[in-house]
Design a protein around this motif. Sequence first.
Motif, PDB file in Angstrom:
ATOM      1  N   ALA A 236     -55.890 -27.820 -93.176  1.00  0.00           N
ATOM      2  CA  ALA A 236     -54.637 -28.534 -92.933  1.00  0.00           C
ATOM      3  C   ALA A 236     -53.580 -28.145 -93.956  1.00  0.00           C
ATOM      4  O   ALA A 236     -52.397 -27.958 -93.616  1.00  0.00           O
ATOM      5  CB  ALA A 236     -54.880 -30.041 -92.964  1.00  0.00           C
ATOM      6  N   ALA A 237     -53.978 -28.007 -95.227  1.00  0.00           N
ATOM      7  CA  ALA A 237     -53.022 -27.604 -96.267  1.00  0.00           C
ATOM      8  C   ALA A 237     -52.522 -26.187 -96.020  1.00  0.00           C
ATOM      9  O   ALA A 237     -51.327 -25.898 -96.178  1.00  0.00           O
ATOM     10  CB  ALA A 237     -53.666 -27.726 -97.641  1.00  0.00           C
ATOM     11  N   LEU A 238     -53.428 -25.279 -95.637  1.00  0.00           N
ATOM     12  CA  LEU A 238     -53.020 -23.906 -95.334  1.00  0.00           C
ATOM     13  C   LEU A 238     -52.039 -23.880 -94.161  1.00  0.00           C
ATOM     14  O   LEU A 238     -51.028 -23.159 -94.197  1.00  0.00           O
ATOM     15  CB  LEU A 238     -54.239 -23.054 -95.007  1.00  0.00           C
ATOM     16  CG  LEU A 238     -55.116 -22.618 -96.174  1.00  0.00           C
ATOM     17  CD1 LEU A 238     -56.461 -22.115 -95.677  1.00  0.00           C
ATOM     18  CD2 LEU A 238     -54.422 -21.541 -97.006  1.00  0.00           C
ATOM     19  N   ALA A 239     -52.336 -24.666 -93.120  1.00  0.00           N
ATOM     20  CA  ALA A 239     -51.457 -24.703 -91.950  1.00  0.00           C
ATOM     21  C   ALA A 239     -50.077 -25.241 -92.331  1.00  0.00           C
ATOM     22  O   ALA A 239     -49.048 -24.713 -91.888  1.00  0.00           O
ATOM     23  CB  ALA A 239     -52.085 -25.553 -90.848  1.00  0.00           C
ATOM     24  N   SER A 240     -50.040 -26.279 -93.160  1.00  0.00           N
ATOM     25  CA  SER A 240     -48.751 -26.845 -93.580  1.00  0.00           C
ATOM     26  C   SER A 240     -47.950 -25.843 -94.398  1.00  0.00           C
ATOM     27  O   SER A 240     -46.727 -25.685 -94.203  1.00  0.00           O
ATOM     28  CB  SER A 240     -48.983 -28.124 -94.387  1.00  0.00           C
ATOM     29  OG  SER A 240     -49.559 -29.136 -93.593  1.00  0.00           O
ATOM     30  N   ALA A 241     -48.624 -25.164 -95.319  1.00  0.00           N
ATOM     31  CA  ALA A 241     -47.929 -24.156 -96.122  1.00  0.00           C
ATOM     32  C   ALA A 241     -47.385 -23.046 -95.231  1.00  0.00           C
ATOM     33  O   ALA A 241     -46.233 -22.593 -95.400  1.00  0.00           O
ATOM     34  CB  ALA A 241     -48.879 -23.587 -97.173  1.00  0.00           C
ATOM     35  N   PHE A 242     -48.184 -22.606 -94.287  1.00  0.00           N
ATOM     36  CA  PHE A 242     -47.780 -21.531 -93.377  1.00  0.00           C
ATOM     37  C   PHE A 242     -46.550 -21.929 -92.560  1.00  0.00           C
ATOM     38  O   PHE A 242     -45.571 -21.175 -92.464  1.00  0.00           O
ATOM     39  CB  PHE A 242     -48.959 -21.182 -92.468  1.00  0.00           C
ATOM     40  CG  PHE A 242     -48.651 -20.186 -91.388  1.00  0.00           C
ATOM     41  CD1 PHE A 242     -48.184 -18.919 -91.691  1.00  0.00           C
ATOM     42  CD2 PHE A 242     -48.843 -20.521 -90.051  1.00  0.00           C
ATOM     43  CE1 PHE A 242     -47.906 -18.002 -90.683  1.00  0.00           C
ATOM     44  CE2 PHE A 242     -48.566 -19.611 -89.045  1.00  0.00           C
ATOM     45  CZ  PHE A 242     -48.099 -18.349 -89.359  1.00  0.00           C
ATOM     46  N   VAL A 243     -46.578 -23.123 -91.992  1.00  0.00           N
ATOM     47  CA  VAL A 243     -45.452 -23.576 -91.168  1.00  0.00           C
ATOM     48  C   VAL A 243     -44.191 -23.735 -92.021  1.00  0.00           C
ATOM     49  O   VAL A 243     -43.084 -23.369 -91.599  1.00  0.00           O
ATOM     50  CB  VAL A 243     -45.813 -24.883 -90.447  1.00  0.00           C
ATOM     51  CG1 VAL A 243     -44.584 -25.497 -89.778  1.00  0.00           C
ATOM     52  CG2 VAL A 243     -46.901 -24.630 -89.402  1.00  0.00           C
ATOM     53  N   ASP A 244     -44.353 -24.252 -93.243  1.00  0.00           N
ATOM     54  CA  ASP A 244     -43.186 -24.395 -94.121  1.00  0.00           C
ATOM     55  C   ASP A 244     -42.604 -23.060 -94.548  1.00  0.00           C
ATOM     56  O   ASP A 244     -41.431 -22.982 -94.948  1.00  0.00           O
ATOM     57  CB  ASP A 244     -43.556 -25.220 -95.359  1.00  0.00           C
ATOM     58  CG  ASP A 244     -43.590 -26.707 -95.072  1.00  0.00           C
ATOM     59  OD1 ASP A 244     -43.261 -27.111 -93.930  1.00  0.00           O
ATOM     60  OD2 ASP A 244     -43.964 -27.481 -95.969  1.00  0.00           O
ATOM     61  N   LEU A 245     -43.422 -22.002 -94.462  1.00  0.00           N
ATOM     62  CA  LEU A 245     -42.941 -20.651 -94.754  1.00  0.00           C
ATOM     63  C   LEU A 245     -42.390 -19.964 -93.497  1.00  0.00           C
ATOM     64  O   LEU A 245     -42.227 -18.748 -93.465  1.00  0.00           O
ATOM     65  CB  LEU A 245     -44.071 -19.812 -95.355  1.00  0.00           C
ATOM     66  CG  LEU A 245     -44.492 -20.211 -96.778  1.00  0.00           C
ATOM     67  CD1 LEU A 245     -45.859 -19.644 -97.125  1.00  0.00           C
ATOM     68  CD2 LEU A 245     -43.447 -19.744 -97.798  1.00  0.00           C
ATOM     69  N   SER A 246     -42.129 -20.789 -92.471  1.00  0.00           N
ATOM     70  CA  SER A 246     -41.543 -20.347 -91.197  1.00  0.00           C
ATOM     71  C   SER A 246     -42.534 -19.648 -90.289  1.00  0.00           C
ATOM     72  O   SER A 246     -42.136 -18.921 -89.356  1.00  0.00           O
ATOM     73  CB  SER A 246     -40.302 -19.447 -91.430  1.00  0.00           C
ATOM     74  OG  SER A 246     -39.318 -20.151 -92.157  1.00  0.00           O
ATOM     75  N   GLY A 247     -43.841 -19.845 -90.534  1.00  0.00           N
ATOM     76  CA  GLY A 247     -44.848 -19.330 -89.625  1.00  0.00           C
ATOM     77  C   GLY A 247     -44.958 -20.181 -88.376  1.00  0.00           C
ATOM     78  O   GLY A 247     -44.582 -21.358 -88.366  1.00  0.00           O
ATOM     79  N   THR A 248     -45.495 -19.589 -87.328  1.00  0.00           N
ATOM     80  CA  THR A 248     -45.676 -20.277 -86.042  1.00  0.00           C
ATOM     81  C   THR A 248     -47.158 -20.338 -85.705  1.00  0.00           C
ATOM     82  O   THR A 248     -47.866 -19.325 -85.816  1.00  0.00           O
ATOM     83  CB  THR A 248     -44.929 -19.533 -84.919  1.00  0.00           C
ATOM     84  OG1 THR A 248     -43.538 -19.446 -85.255  1.00  0.00           O
ATOM     85  CG2 THR A 248     -45.087 -20.251 -83.584  1.00  0.00           C
ATOM     86  N   ILE A 249     -47.635 -21.512 -85.301  1.00  0.00           N
ATOM     87  CA  ILE A 249     -49.024 -21.688 -84.855  1.00  0.00           C
ATOM     88  C   ILE A 249     -49.027 -22.040 -83.383  1.00  0.00           C
ATOM     89  O   ILE A 249     -48.322 -22.963 -82.946  1.00  0.00           O
ATOM     90  CB  ILE A 249     -49.737 -22.797 -85.657  1.00  0.00           C
ATOM     91  CG1 ILE A 249     -49.882 -22.393 -87.123  1.00  0.00           C
ATOM     92  CG2 ILE A 249     -51.106 -23.095 -85.054  1.00  0.00           C
ATOM     93  CD1 ILE A 249     -50.442 -23.495 -88.009  1.00  0.00           C
TER      94      ILE A 249
END
Length: 520
Positions: A236-249
């Motif tokens: 969950a932390a990795l996903a949040s960091a990724f999305v905040d870095l403008s990544g898309t899931i």
Amino acid sequence: MPDHDVIVVGGGHNGLTAGAYMAKAGLDVVVLEASDEVGGGVVTQEVTLPGFRHDLHAIAHVFVQLNPLIRNDELGLLSRYGLEYVFPDPAIAVAFPDGEHIEFYRDPDRTAETIAAISPADAQNYLRFHKFADSMLDMLVDAMFSPPLPMGDFFALLGRTEAGREMTRLLMMSYLDVIDEWFEHPKIKAALARWVSELICAPEEGGTGAFLLAMVPTMHRYGVGFPVGGSGALSAALASAFVDLSGTIRTGASVDRFLFEGERVTGVRLGTGEEVTAARAVVADLNIRQIPEMVDHRFGPEWDAKALRGKRTAFSCLVGHLALSEAPVYAAGDEVTRAGIQEFALPLPELRQAFDGLKYGTTAVGMPSAVVASVWDPTRAPEGQHTLYLLGYAPMELEGQSWDEHKEEIFDEIFATFCKLTTNMDSTKVLSRSIKSPLDAARFNASWPSGDASHLGQQIHQYLGNRPMPNMGYRLPSDGFFLVGPSTHPGGGANCGARAGVQAILTDLGIDPGPVLRPS
């Protein structure tokens, strides 16, 4: 115009790790995950009753504590995204049927005191071994979370020093061979072998000596971590960091083919027929055995044969997730009860015989492992109640039997063994349970054929620069096409090992990974 700079196929914790670092590098990254939840095997779900949060697969986070991603908080998981670890002490207790036991504390001297109750000589041997292994840990860590050298270069580097030459010798041995060289008492040997077997490799497998070298100093220097809220908190932390870095899931996005133009990979085709394209790279967080079919065998029969020839792990696990009305109390004593992980060992040679049986389709019901994470993390269960993760080693396939037909009765044997080792457990204390076999694991994740979450065994012939094949690293044989995850170095487990792979990927894309690896 391509849809994204980079596509990551597979949203396991390694896919998220790679995606987050690449997004931090300024790339437009999409992660495509076939299931409805990211995290792969690093997930926590309520599979018994509401309020009971169970780690479905990975539960103890050991080697990730060495990873600079955590040690230096390179993605802000600890400082910004709420990831928090609990480190029980003792981390591990190993108990025998007669009640004798050993506890592994953060303090090696205190650990040696528990060994001395069985063997004073081996207490001193343990301190000697810890000093020896700890002196090599930094070398192992540097190798673990960076792209591996070609094996010839790696061994040439080790060959320059006496310590390196000794490490080379130990890397070739089984970890039981290493134990035999350093320790005397059969119970001490059995306890150490039982502990290291948690990496899902059998004691007598050649080329596994590095695991004892790594496990002992790692536990004393960093401890054994359990994420607050469950193993899925890391994902969950990795996903949040990724999305905040403008990544898309995108979840529910199953990829069935990779797309190519000439010698370059250009994107993927989903099961729905939708095509998603990438301008710069496609990264697969998949099992290398899945690649030949997904590329329509374009890399040729020789490459396919190499991709499919890997030796899988020696055995798998039958895991019970139980909701309990109270916490277990162990007959061996308070020290065992307080440990983060309770492991139960058989004396030598029974322990060796149990591992031998796994090769031939029989289960090892007499040496379960148990974790009651809710004791030190009350977020995992309703007040006064507890979760139990109870594991028994099992073959990938039962000899002449079906896992679906027999998993419940086999688990009953594991649970009966467990109850005999406590003073208060029986079936009346079980509020609900969910039993997962190796076959269930294979159904859970398409990258785990036969339930092999590590994709490949971790013997030296398919480890470091040999994983998944010699000198392949992370590059698949097409421009812009890469592989990360358990099939690649540093192998399986909740270790965020794709940090090593992403350095090679960024370098190939002409991006200096140095700034990306700095805390921000």
